[in-house]
Motif scaffolding. Structure first.
Motif, PDB file in Angstrom:
ATOM      1  N   LEU A  83       0.830  -1.209   0.000  1.00 16.29           N
ATOM      2  CA  LEU A  83       0.000   0.000   0.000  1.00 16.29           C
ATOM      3  C   LEU A  83       0.865   1.261   0.000  1.00 16.29           C
ATOM      4  N   LEU A  84       1.912   1.252   0.802  1.00 17.03           N
ATOM      5  CA  LEU A  84       2.810   2.410   0.844  1.00 17.03           C
ATOM      6  C   LEU A  84       3.523   2.591  -0.493  1.00 17.03           C
ATOM      7  N   ARG A  85       3.908   1.491  -1.132  1.00 23.27           N
ATOM      8  CA  ARG A  85       4.547   1.566  -2.459  1.00 23.27           C
ATOM      9  C   ARG A  85       3.602   2.213  -3.456  1.00 23.27           C
ATOM     10  N   ARG A  86       2.337   1.805  -3.426  1.00 21.05           N
ATOM     11  CA  ARG A  86       1.345   2.363  -4.357  1.00 21.05           C
ATOM     12  C   ARG A  86       1.092   3.846  -4.102  1.00 21.05           C
ATOM     13  N   LEU A  87       1.335   4.273  -2.864  1.00 21.88           N
ATOM     14  CA  LEU A  87       1.183   5.687  -2.515  1.00 21.88           C
ATOM     15  C   LEU A  87       2.474   6.473  -2.761  1.00 21.88           C
ATOM     16  N   HIS A  88       3.489   5.786  -3.305  1.00 27.58           N
ATOM     17  CA  HIS A  88       4.800   6.380  -3.613  1.00 27.58           C
ATOM     18  C   HIS A  88       5.504   6.895  -2.361  1.00 27.58           C
ATOM     19  N   ARG A  89       5.290   6.194  -1.244  1.00 36.32           N
ATOM     20  CA  ARG A  89       5.979   6.529   0.008  1.00 36.32           C
ATOM     21  C   ARG A  89       7.155   5.568   0.152  1.00 36.32           C
ATOM     22  N   LYS A  90       8.206   5.872  -0.619  1.00 38.90           N
ATOM     23  CA  LYS A  90       9.355   4.990  -0.780  1.00 38.90           C
ATOM     24  C   LYS A  90      10.008   4.594   0.546  1.00 38.90           C
ATOM     25  N   GLU A  91      10.290   5.541   1.399  1.00 44.17           N
ATOM     26  CA  GLU A  91      10.987   5.225   2.655  1.00 44.17           C
ATOM     27  C   GLU A  91      10.142   4.324   3.556  1.00 44.17           C
TER      28      GLU A  91
ATOM     29  N   GLU B 184       8.659 -16.768  -0.514  1.00 38.11           N
ATOM     30  CA  GLU B 184       8.090 -15.488  -0.091  1.00 38.11           C
ATOM     31  C   GLU B 184       9.179 -14.448   0.118  1.00 38.11           C
ATOM     32  N   GLN B 185      10.324 -14.873   0.653  1.00 38.54           N
ATOM     33  CA  GLN B 185      11.438 -13.952   0.823  1.00 38.54           C
ATOM     34  C   GLN B 185      11.927 -13.435  -0.525  1.00 38.54           C
ATOM     35  N   GLN B 186      11.995 -14.311  -1.530  1.00 41.59           N
ATOM     36  CA  GLN B 186      12.411 -13.887  -2.873  1.00 41.59           C
ATOM     37  C   GLN B 186      11.438 -12.856  -3.440  1.00 41.59           C
ATOM     38  N   TYR B 187      10.145 -13.108  -3.251  1.00 42.01           N
ATOM     39  CA  TYR B 187       9.131 -12.175  -3.731  1.00 42.01           C
ATOM     40  C   TYR B 187       9.295 -10.807  -3.043  1.00 42.01           C
ATOM     41  N   LEU B 188       9.465 -10.826  -1.741  1.00 45.19           N
ATOM     42  CA  LEU B 188       9.617  -9.576  -1.000  1.00 45.19           C
ATOM     43  C   LEU B 188      10.896  -8.835  -1.404  1.00 45.19           C
ATOM     44  N   ARG B 189      11.967  -9.570  -1.646  1.00 42.58           N
ATOM     45  CA  ARG B 189      13.214  -8.936  -2.109  1.00 42.58           C
ATOM     46  C   ARG B 189      13.014  -8.269  -3.467  1.00 42.58           C
ATOM     47  N   ARG B 190      12.277  -8.949  -4.353  1.00 46.18           N
ATOM     48  CA  ARG B 190      12.011  -8.383  -5.680  1.00 46.18           C
ATOM     49  C   ARG B 190      11.195  -7.102  -5.558  1.00 46.18           C
ATOM     50  N   ARG B 191      10.172  -7.127  -4.713  1.00 44.88           N
ATOM     51  CA  ARG B 191       9.350  -5.932  -4.534  1.00 44.88           C
ATOM     52  C   ARG B 191      10.180  -4.804  -3.903  1.00 44.88           C
ATOM     53  N   LEU B 192      11.015  -5.130  -2.958  1.00 46.13           N
ATOM     54  CA  LEU B 192      11.877  -4.134  -2.330  1.00 46.13           C
ATOM     55  C   LEU B 192      12.815  -3.524  -3.364  1.00 46.13           C
ATOM     56  N   ARG B 193      13.392  -4.375  -4.206  1.00 43.97           N
ATOM     57  CA  ARG B 193      14.281  -3.886  -5.270  1.00 43.97           C
ATOM     58  C   ARG B 193      13.526  -2.920  -6.187  1.00 43.97           C
ATOM     59  N   GLU B 194      12.290  -3.273  -6.530  1.00 44.59           N
ATOM     60  CA  GLU B 194      11.481  -2.393  -7.389  1.00 44.59           C
ATOM     61  C   GLU B 194      11.280  -1.023  -6.744  1.00 44.59           C
ATOM     62  N   VAL B 195      11.022  -1.023  -5.459  1.00 44.55           N
ATOM     63  CA  VAL B 195      10.827   0.248  -4.763  1.00 44.55           C
ATOM     64  C   VAL B 195      12.111   1.066  -4.807  1.00 44.55           C
ATOM     65  N   LEU B 196      13.213   0.417  -4.531  1.00 42.98           N
ATOM     66  CA  LEU B 196      14.495   1.122  -4.487  1.00 42.98           C
ATOM     67  C   LEU B 196      14.938   1.621  -5.875  1.00 42.98           C
ATOM     68  N   GLU B 197      14.626   0.838  -6.905  1.00 48.22           N
ATOM     69  CA  GLU B 197      15.090   1.184  -8.257  1.00 48.22           C
ATOM     70  C   GLU B 197      14.139   2.112  -8.997  1.00 48.22           C
ATOM     71  N   THR B 198      12.854   2.031  -8.701  1.00 47.92           N
ATOM     72  CA  THR B 198      11.884   2.765  -9.504  1.00 47.92           C
ATOM     73  C   THR B 198      11.029   3.736  -8.702  1.00 47.92           C
ATOM     74  N   ASN B 199      11.370   3.937  -7.445  1.00 51.75           N
ATOM     75  CA  ASN B 199      10.610   4.820  -6.580  1.00 51.75           C
ATOM     76  C   ASN B 199       9.172   4.336  -6.404  1.00 51.75           C
ATOM     77  N   GLY B 200       8.989   3.005  -6.458  1.00 54.94           N
ATOM     78  CA  GLY B 200       7.683   2.447  -6.181  1.00 54.94           C
ATOM     79  C   GLY B 200       6.793   2.224  -7.379  1.00 54.94           C
ATOM     80  N   HIS B 201       7.189   2.686  -8.528  1.00 54.02           N
ATOM     81  CA  HIS B 201       6.364   2.483  -9.725  1.00 54.02           C
ATOM     82  C   HIS B 201       6.656   1.112 -10.323  1.00 54.02           C
ATOM     83  N   SER B 202       5.602   0.310 -10.540  1.00 52.35           N
ATOM     84  CA  SER B 202       5.848  -0.979 -11.201  1.00 52.35           C
ATOM     85  C   SER B 202       5.697  -0.816 -12.696  1.00 52.35           C
ATOM     86  N   SER B 203       6.416  -1.665 -13.421  1.00 58.42           N
ATOM     87  CA  SER B 203       6.330  -1.580 -14.871  1.00 58.42           C
ATOM     88  C   SER B 203       5.246  -2.467 -15.394  1.00 58.42           C
TER      89      SER B 203
END
Length: 86
Positions: free
Chosen positions: A41-49, A67-86
């Motif tokens: 939810l925070l990612r979708r609101l662009h609240r990166k930190e 599940e850890q792999q999935y969470l790492r991927r989502r975390l990487r997306e937040v860090l690399e794209t400021n929360g925007h998914s492609s």
């Protein structure tokens, strides 16, 4: 007989909702899916930190490698794209 609820009743209900929310948060603090869904939810609101913090907490609590792999991927997306998914 119908009872009407005035402002005092509403304030009491609002306090009850806040108390229930605090209670639920304490109970869910050690549940990784609480933090994972909050992070999403925070990612979708662009609240990166905040999203980063929540994903890291979810990762710390998750025990399943998939599940850890999935969470790492989502975390990487937040860090690399400021929360925007492609």
């Amino acid at each position: 007989m119908k009872q009407s609820i005035g402002p005092a009743g509403f304030q009491l209900d609002a306090r009850a909702v806040k108390a229930a929310s605090r209670y639920a948060t304490r109970k869910l603090e050690h549940y990784y899916l609480y933090h994972a869904s909050r992070a999403d939810l925070l990612r979708r609101l662009h609240r990166k930190e905040d999203a980063t913090t929540a994903y890291n907490r979810a990762l710390a609590l998750a025990t399943n490698q998939v599940e850890q792999q999935y969470l790492r991927r989502r975390l990487r997306e937040v860090l690399e794209t400021n929360g925007h998914s492609s």
